[in-house]
Scaffold this motif. Structure first.
Motif, mmCIF file in Angstrom:
data_model
loop_
_atom_site.group_PDB
_atom_site.id
_atom_site.type_symbol
_atom_site.label_atom_id
_atom_site.label_comp_id
_atom_site.label_asym_id
_atom_site.label_seq_id
_atom_site.Cartn_x
_atom_site.Cartn_y
_atom_site.Cartn_z
ATOM 1 N N LEU A 82 0.824 -1.208 0.000
ATOM 2 C CA LEU A 82 0.000 0.000 0.000
ATOM 3 C C LEU A 82 0.859 1.259 0.000
ATOM 4 O O LEU A 82 0.549 2.231 -0.704
ATOM 5 C CB LEU A 82 -0.930 0.008 1.214
ATOM 6 C CG LEU A 82 -2.089 -0.975 1.181
ATOM 7 C CD1 LEU A 82 -2.856 -0.934 2.484
ATOM 8 C CD2 LEU A 82 -3.008 -0.676 0.016
ATOM 9 N N ARG A 83 1.934 1.242 0.767
ATOM 10 C CA ARG A 83 2.826 2.402 0.802
ATOM 11 C C ARG A 83 3.486 2.600 -0.565
ATOM 12 O O ARG A 83 3.556 3.725 -1.075
ATOM 13 C CB ARG A 83 3.881 2.193 1.873
ATOM 14 C CG ARG A 83 4.729 3.405 2.095
ATOM 15 C CD ARG A 83 5.725 3.257 3.192
ATOM 16 N NE ARG A 83 5.516 2.030 3.949
ATOM 17 C CZ ARG A 83 6.282 1.642 4.943
ATOM 18 N NH1 ARG A 83 7.287 2.356 5.312
ATOM 19 N NH2 ARG A 83 6.051 0.513 5.576
ATOM 20 N N LEU A 84 3.948 1.528 -1.175
ATOM 21 C CA LEU A 84 4.565 1.617 -2.496
ATOM 22 C C LEU A 84 3.557 2.099 -3.531
ATOM 23 O O LEU A 84 3.875 2.945 -4.367
ATOM 24 C CB LEU A 84 5.135 0.253 -2.895
ATOM 25 C CG LEU A 84 5.828 0.184 -4.248
ATOM 26 C CD1 LEU A 84 7.051 1.072 -4.250
ATOM 27 C CD2 LEU A 84 6.187 -1.248 -4.577
ATOM 28 N N PHE A 85 2.345 1.593 -3.455
ATOM 29 C CA PHE A 85 1.293 2.019 -4.372
ATOM 30 C C PHE A 85 1.018 3.521 -4.219
ATOM 31 O O PHE A 85 0.907 4.245 -5.206
ATOM 32 C CB PHE A 85 0.012 1.213 -4.108
ATOM 33 C CG PHE A 85 -1.151 1.610 -4.968
ATOM 34 C CD1 PHE A 85 -1.187 1.272 -6.310
ATOM 35 C CD2 PHE A 85 -2.198 2.346 -4.440
ATOM 36 C CE1 PHE A 85 -2.253 1.653 -7.112
ATOM 37 C CE2 PHE A 85 -3.260 2.732 -5.213
ATOM 38 C CZ PHE A 85 -3.294 2.384 -6.557
ATOM 39 N N PHE A 86 0.941 4.005 -2.989
ATOM 40 C CA PHE A 86 0.689 5.422 -2.752
ATOM 41 C C PHE A 86 1.819 6.283 -3.301
ATOM 42 O O PHE A 86 1.577 7.318 -3.920
ATOM 43 C CB PHE A 86 0.513 5.671 -1.251
ATOM 44 C CG PHE A 86 0.316 7.114 -0.911
ATOM 45 C CD1 PHE A 86 -0.885 7.751 -1.175
ATOM 46 C CD2 PHE A 86 1.342 7.839 -0.328
ATOM 47 C CE1 PHE A 86 -1.070 9.083 -0.865
ATOM 48 C CE2 PHE A 86 1.176 9.173 -0.015
ATOM 49 C CZ PHE A 86 -0.033 9.793 -0.278
ATOM 50 N N VAL A 87 3.071 5.863 -3.102
ATOM 51 C CA VAL A 87 4.220 6.631 -3.590
ATOM 52 C C VAL A 87 4.231 6.667 -5.117
ATOM 53 O O VAL A 87 4.495 7.705 -5.731
ATOM 54 C CB VAL A 87 5.536 6.043 -3.030
ATOM 55 C CG1 VAL A 87 6.749 6.625 -3.719
ATOM 56 C CG2 VAL A 87 5.605 6.279 -1.533
ATOM 57 N N LEU A 109 1.449 9.031 -6.298
ATOM 58 C CA LEU A 109 1.852 10.411 -6.048
ATOM 59 C C LEU A 109 2.912 10.870 -7.037
ATOM 60 O O LEU A 109 2.845 11.995 -7.561
ATOM 61 C CB LEU A 109 2.380 10.540 -4.616
ATOM 62 C CG LEU A 109 2.776 11.937 -4.169
ATOM 63 C CD1 LEU A 109 1.572 12.871 -4.165
ATOM 64 C CD2 LEU A 109 3.425 11.887 -2.800
ATOM 65 N N ALA A 110 3.877 10.014 -7.342
ATOM 66 C CA ALA A 110 4.916 10.371 -8.314
ATOM 67 C C ALA A 110 4.313 10.585 -9.703
ATOM 68 O O ALA A 110 4.672 11.544 -10.401
ATOM 69 C CB ALA A 110 5.987 9.288 -8.353
ATOM 70 N N LEU A 111 3.394 9.709 -10.111
ATOM 71 C CA LEU A 111 2.746 9.884 -11.418
ATOM 72 C C LEU A 111 1.936 11.169 -11.469
ATOM 73 O O LEU A 111 1.933 11.876 -12.491
ATOM 74 C CB LEU A 111 1.865 8.676 -11.736
ATOM 75 C CG LEU A 111 2.601 7.376 -12.055
ATOM 76 C CD1 LEU A 111 1.602 6.228 -12.219
ATOM 77 C CD2 LEU A 111 3.454 7.538 -13.297
ATOM 78 N N LEU A 112 1.266 11.494 -10.374
ATOM 79 C CA LEU A 112 0.487 12.727 -10.313
ATOM 80 C C LEU A 112 1.391 13.955 -10.419
ATOM 81 O O LEU A 112 1.082 14.904 -11.154
ATOM 82 C CB LEU A 112 -0.314 12.760 -9.013
ATOM 83 C CG LEU A 112 -1.222 13.958 -8.810
ATOM 84 C CD1 LEU A 112 -2.361 13.917 -9.821
ATOM 85 C CD2 LEU A 112 -1.766 13.965 -7.407
ATOM 86 N N LEU A 113 2.517 13.941 -9.730
ATOM 87 C CA LEU A 113 3.450 15.068 -9.805
ATOM 88 C C LEU A 113 4.068 15.210 -11.190
ATOM 89 O O LEU A 113 4.244 16.328 -11.690
ATOM 90 C CB LEU A 113 4.534 14.927 -8.741
ATOM 91 C CG LEU A 113 4.069 15.083 -7.294
ATOM 92 C CD1 LEU A 113 5.224 14.815 -6.349
ATOM 93 C CD2 LEU A 113 3.472 16.442 -7.057
#
Length: 141
Positions: free
Chosen positions: A4-9, A12-16
């Motif tokens: 879940l943490r990896l998925f969130f990161v 977030l990176a794709l969004l940025l």
């Protein structure tokens, strides 16, 4: 949990990256309003990509919020520190009281509490009176 943490990161990176690609245009960031910089001896402005302005402003806002909350909660940390010191002092006092009151104050009790110097005999080695054994009574100690 690591997934879940990896998925969130990753999200977030794709969004940025998407925000950076969509907002690559240059914008002028000025320190003072129009024409006031001229009276102060120069033009205080810089041209930056819009995504950089957005990300830096988000980071600055988060830093300002962090500092604000840290200052707002200073009295809570101070009170917690004082209470920790008080608890440590009281625990130390209780320990000293236990040590001081653990020893018997009466001489008779002190003699009774002292361990005997000669080893106790095992129950099988002690002689048993014939009358006690016949009566079914336990062996004397």
């Amino acid at each position: 949990m690591r997934f879940l943490r990896l998925f969130f990161v990753v999200v977030l990176a794709l969004l940025l990256v998407a925000i950076a690609l969509a907002n690559r245009g240059l914008v002028t960031l000025a320190l003072f309003p129009a024409n006031i910089g001229r009276y102060l001896g120069g033009e205080y402005s810089v041209e930056l990509p819009l995504f950089l302005v957005i990300l830096v402003s988000i980071a600055f806002g988060m830093l300002a919020g962090l500092i604000w909350e840290w200052l707002r909660e200073a009295h809570i940390r101070r009170e917690a520190s004082a209470r920790r010191a008080e608890v440590a002092r009281l625990e130390s006092e209780v320990g000293h009281l236990r040590e001081r009151h653990a020893a018997p104050t009466d001489d008779v009790l002190a003699i009774l509490d002292e361990p005997s110097t000669k080893p106790a005999q095992p129950a099988a080695a002690r002689p048993v009176a014939p009358s006690d054994a016949a009566a079914g009574l336990p062996a004397p100690r």
